[in-house]
Design a protein around this motif. Structure first.
Motif, PDB file in Angstrom:
ATOM      1  N   THR A 143       0.814  -1.156  -0.059  1.00  0.00           N
ATOM      2  CA  THR A 143       0.039  -0.088  -0.033  1.00  0.00           C
ATOM      3  C   THR A 143       0.771   1.235  -0.061  1.00  0.00           C
ATOM      4  N   PRO A 144       0.739   2.145  -1.264  1.00  0.00           N
ATOM      5  CA  PRO A 144      -0.274   1.883  -2.231  1.00  0.00           C
ATOM      6  C   PRO A 144       0.356   0.991  -2.964  1.00  0.00           C
ATOM      7  N   ARG A 145      -0.296   0.242  -3.958  1.00  0.00           N
ATOM      8  CA  ARG A 145      -0.077  -0.786  -4.680  1.00  0.00           C
ATOM      9  C   ARG A 145       0.978  -0.387  -5.916  1.00  0.00           C
ATOM     10  N   ASN A 146       0.544   0.549  -6.724  1.00  0.00           N
ATOM     11  CA  ASN A 146       1.109   1.438  -7.782  1.00  0.00           C
ATOM     12  C   ASN A 146       1.485   2.759  -7.380  1.00  0.00           C
ATOM     13  N   ILE A 147       2.841   2.987  -7.627  1.00  0.00           N
ATOM     14  CA  ILE A 147       3.223   4.458  -7.564  1.00  0.00           C
ATOM     15  C   ILE A 147       4.083   4.977  -8.539  1.00  0.00           C
ATOM     16  N   ALA A 148       4.380   6.309  -8.577  1.00  0.00           N
ATOM     17  CA  ALA A 148       5.355   7.041  -9.566  1.00  0.00           C
ATOM     18  C   ALA A 148       6.307   7.822  -8.831  1.00  0.00           C
ATOM     19  N   ASP A 167      10.745  -8.448  -5.231  1.00  0.00           N
ATOM     20  CA  ASP A 167      11.460  -8.948  -6.190  1.00  0.00           C
ATOM     21  C   ASP A 167      11.020  -8.423  -7.315  1.00  0.00           C
ATOM     22  N   PHE A 168      12.017  -7.789  -8.134  1.00  0.00           N
ATOM     23  CA  PHE A 168      11.805  -6.986  -9.573  1.00  0.00           C
ATOM     24  C   PHE A 168      11.983  -8.127 -10.659  1.00  0.00           C
ATOM     25  N   GLN A 169      12.136  -9.340 -10.378  1.00  0.00           N
ATOM     26  CA  GLN A 169      12.050 -10.613 -11.247  1.00  0.00           C
ATOM     27  C   GLN A 169      13.189 -10.198 -12.270  1.00  0.00           C
ATOM     28  N   GLY A 170      14.464  -9.744 -12.046  1.00  0.00           N
ATOM     29  CA  GLY A 170      15.463  -9.389 -13.091  1.00  0.00           C
ATOM     30  C   GLY A 170      15.219  -8.471 -14.333  1.00  0.00           C
ATOM     31  N   GLN A 171      14.286  -7.633 -13.944  1.00  0.00           N
ATOM     32  CA  GLN A 171      13.952  -6.335 -14.785  1.00  0.00           C
ATOM     33  C   GLN A 171      15.170  -5.532 -15.229  1.00  0.00           C
ATOM     34  N   ALA A 172      15.580  -5.481 -16.409  1.00  0.00           N
ATOM     35  CA  ALA A 172      16.660  -4.294 -16.587  1.00  0.00           C
ATOM     36  C   ALA A 172      16.283  -2.997 -16.055  1.00  0.00           C
ATOM     37  N   GLY A 173      17.276  -2.344 -15.617  1.00  0.00           N
ATOM     38  CA  GLY A 173      17.229  -1.105 -14.880  1.00  0.00           C
ATOM     39  C   GLY A 173      16.499  -0.927 -13.760  1.00  0.00           C
ATOM     40  N   GLY A 185      12.392  -1.148  10.114  1.00  0.00           N
ATOM     41  CA  GLY A 185      11.888   0.335  10.078  1.00  0.00           C
ATOM     42  C   GLY A 185      11.700   0.575   8.590  1.00  0.00           C
ATOM     43  N   GLY A 186      12.342   0.017   7.613  1.00  0.00           N
ATOM     44  CA  GLY A 186      12.287   0.359   6.289  1.00  0.00           C
ATOM     45  C   GLY A 186      13.668  -0.048   5.376  1.00  0.00           C
ATOM     46  N   ILE A 187      13.404  -0.245   4.277  1.00  0.00           N
ATOM     47  CA  ILE A 187      14.687  -0.524   3.309  1.00  0.00           C
ATOM     48  C   ILE A 187      14.379   0.425   2.048  1.00  0.00           C
ATOM     49  N   THR A 188      15.176   1.027   1.578  1.00  0.00           N
ATOM     50  CA  THR A 188      15.132   2.255   0.546  1.00  0.00           C
ATOM     51  C   THR A 188      15.961   1.513  -0.821  1.00  0.00           C
ATOM     52  N   ARG A 189      15.132   2.095  -1.862  1.00  0.00           N
ATOM     53  CA  ARG A 189      15.749   1.635  -3.173  1.00  0.00           C
ATOM     54  C   ARG A 189      15.712   2.845  -4.135  1.00  0.00           C
ATOM     55  N   THR A 190      16.814   3.108  -4.728  1.00  0.00           N
ATOM     56  CA  THR A 190      16.612   4.147  -5.462  1.00  0.00           C
ATOM     57  C   THR A 190      16.770   3.801  -6.986  1.00  0.00           C
ATOM     58  N   PHE A 191      15.869   4.713  -7.814  1.00  0.00           N
ATOM     59  CA  PHE A 191      15.491   4.468  -9.175  1.00  0.00           C
ATOM     60  C   PHE A 191      15.930   5.362 -10.115  1.00  0.00           C
ATOM     61  N   ASN A 192      17.188   5.063 -10.844  1.00  0.00           N
ATOM     62  CA  ASN A 192      17.933   5.833 -11.484  1.00  0.00           C
ATOM     63  C   ASN A 192      17.478   5.829 -12.625  1.00  0.00           C
ATOM     64  N   ASN A 193      16.668   4.844 -13.357  1.00  0.00           N
ATOM     65  CA  ASN A 193      16.463   4.385 -14.917  1.00  0.00           C
ATOM     66  C   ASN A 193      14.697   4.623 -14.904  1.00  0.00           C
ATOM     67  N   ALA A 194      14.486   5.166 -16.187  1.00  0.00           N
ATOM     68  CA  ALA A 194      13.172   5.334 -16.442  1.00  0.00           C
ATOM     69  C   ALA A 194      12.543   3.957 -16.871  1.00  0.00           C
ATOM     70  N   GLY A 195      11.316   3.642 -16.563  1.00  0.00           N
ATOM     71  CA  GLY A 195      10.654   2.453 -16.665  1.00  0.00           C
ATOM     72  C   GLY A 195       9.611   2.254 -15.927  1.00  0.00           C
ATOM     73  N   SER A 196       8.900   1.176 -16.318  1.00  0.00           N
ATOM     74  CA  SER A 196       7.548   0.847 -15.455  1.00  0.00           C
ATOM     75  C   SER A 196       7.957  -0.613 -14.928  1.00  0.00           C
ATOM     76  N   PHE A 197       8.377  -0.732 -13.374  1.00  0.00           N
ATOM     77  CA  PHE A 197       9.181  -1.997 -12.741  1.00  0.00           C
ATOM     78  C   PHE A 197       8.023  -2.536 -11.880  1.00  0.00           C
ATOM     79  N   GLY A 198       7.480  -3.423 -12.365  1.00  0.00           N
ATOM     80  CA  GLY A 198       6.425  -4.357 -11.528  1.00  0.00           C
ATOM     81  C   GLY A 198       7.384  -4.988 -10.545  1.00  0.00           C
ATOM     82  N   GLY A 209       3.176  -5.146  -6.621  1.00  0.00           N
ATOM     83  CA  GLY A 209       3.063  -3.730  -6.837  1.00  0.00           C
ATOM     84  C   GLY A 209       3.753  -3.254  -8.331  1.00  0.00           C
ATOM     85  N   GLY A 210       3.790  -2.033  -8.234  1.00  0.00           N
ATOM     86  CA  GLY A 210       4.630  -1.234  -9.379  1.00  0.00           C
ATOM     87  C   GLY A 210       5.179   0.092  -9.243  1.00  0.00           C
ATOM     88  N   VAL A 211       6.378   0.378  -9.688  1.00  0.00           N
ATOM     89  CA  VAL A 211       7.054   1.775  -9.422  1.00  0.00           C
ATOM     90  C   VAL A 211       7.185   2.150 -11.032  1.00  0.00           C
TER      91      VAL A 211
END
Length: 214
Positions: A143-148, A167-173, A185-198, A209-211
């Motif tokens: 929650t939320p399931r899909n974000i940008a 698990d991003f299932q091996g998606q490029a980027g 408390g929380g684990i953070t990941r940075t998104f440096n590449n454009a794309g739709s990451f389920g 979910g999806g980013v």
């Protein structure tokens, strides 16, 4: 009345009855039943909605007959008139990306017939640089399931007593997966590449979910 006259009348009556087809349809045939429900229109809910950039809205769409009955087996597709303002997934999840308006067209096909309708998305604000997603504390959902998030931005997943992974299932980027985690408390990941990451939780079927990063 002579015997020959009575015989002639009986024959005429028999012919007349046969010509009536047994009194059923007047022509001795029955109209075939309808072959199935014909798609007349697509209905979508909500028809208008507002989002802040980074938020999502799930559209519910269905095919109907002229009488308003549901048409089963309707195949649906979605498109956005302004993909810089709002994107839409193949399953009807709209994500706000930047301030403006976008018309979401929903097309349904059933029995070789296609019909379309639209929904209007109004988006305000700009994409965030940081978003938090909660992995279900006692439930199997994100929650939320899909974000940008803006490119170069980060997403933090928080975990409760129920263990989950990301698990991003091996998606490029995509960034590195998050291992099975609980009570963190929380684990953070940075998104440096454009794309739709389920992504999915590999230990709970259907938990996903999806980013989206424009």
């Amino acid at each position: 009345m002579t015997s020959s006259h009575r015989t002639t009348i009986a024959l005429l009556v028999a012919v007349a009855v046969a010509g009536c087809g047994g009194g059923g349809g007047g022509v001795g045939t029955t109209s075939p039943p309808p072959s199935g429900a014909t798609l007349d229109r697509i209905v979508v809910t909500p028809a208008t909605f507002s989002l802040t950039a980074g938020q999502s809205q799930v559209l519910t769409a269905a095919g109907q007959t002229a009488a308003g009955a549901s048409v089963s087996g309707t195949t649906l597709s979605y498109s956005s008139s302004n993909t810089s303002v709002a994107s839409v997934s193949t399953t009807g999840t709209v994500v706000g990306l930047s301030a403006g308006a976008s018309t979401i067209t929903v097309t349904g096909t059933a029995g070789g017939v296609s019909r379309s309708t639209t929904a209007l998305a109004s988006v305000t604000g700009t994409l965030p640089n940081a978003v938090t997603v909660a992995a279900g504390n006692l439930t199997n959902d994100f929650t939320p399931r899909n974000i940008a998030v803006a490119r170069g931005g980060s997403v933090t997943w928080t975990f409760g007593v129920t263990a989950h992974d990301v698990d991003f299932q091996g998606q490029a980027g995509a960034p590195a997966n998050i291992p099975i985690t609980a009570s963190n408390g929380g684990i953070t990941r940075t998104f440096n590449n454009a794309g739709s990451f389920g992504y999915i939780c590999t230990i709970h079927s259907g938990m996903s979910g999806g980013v989206f990063v424009p």
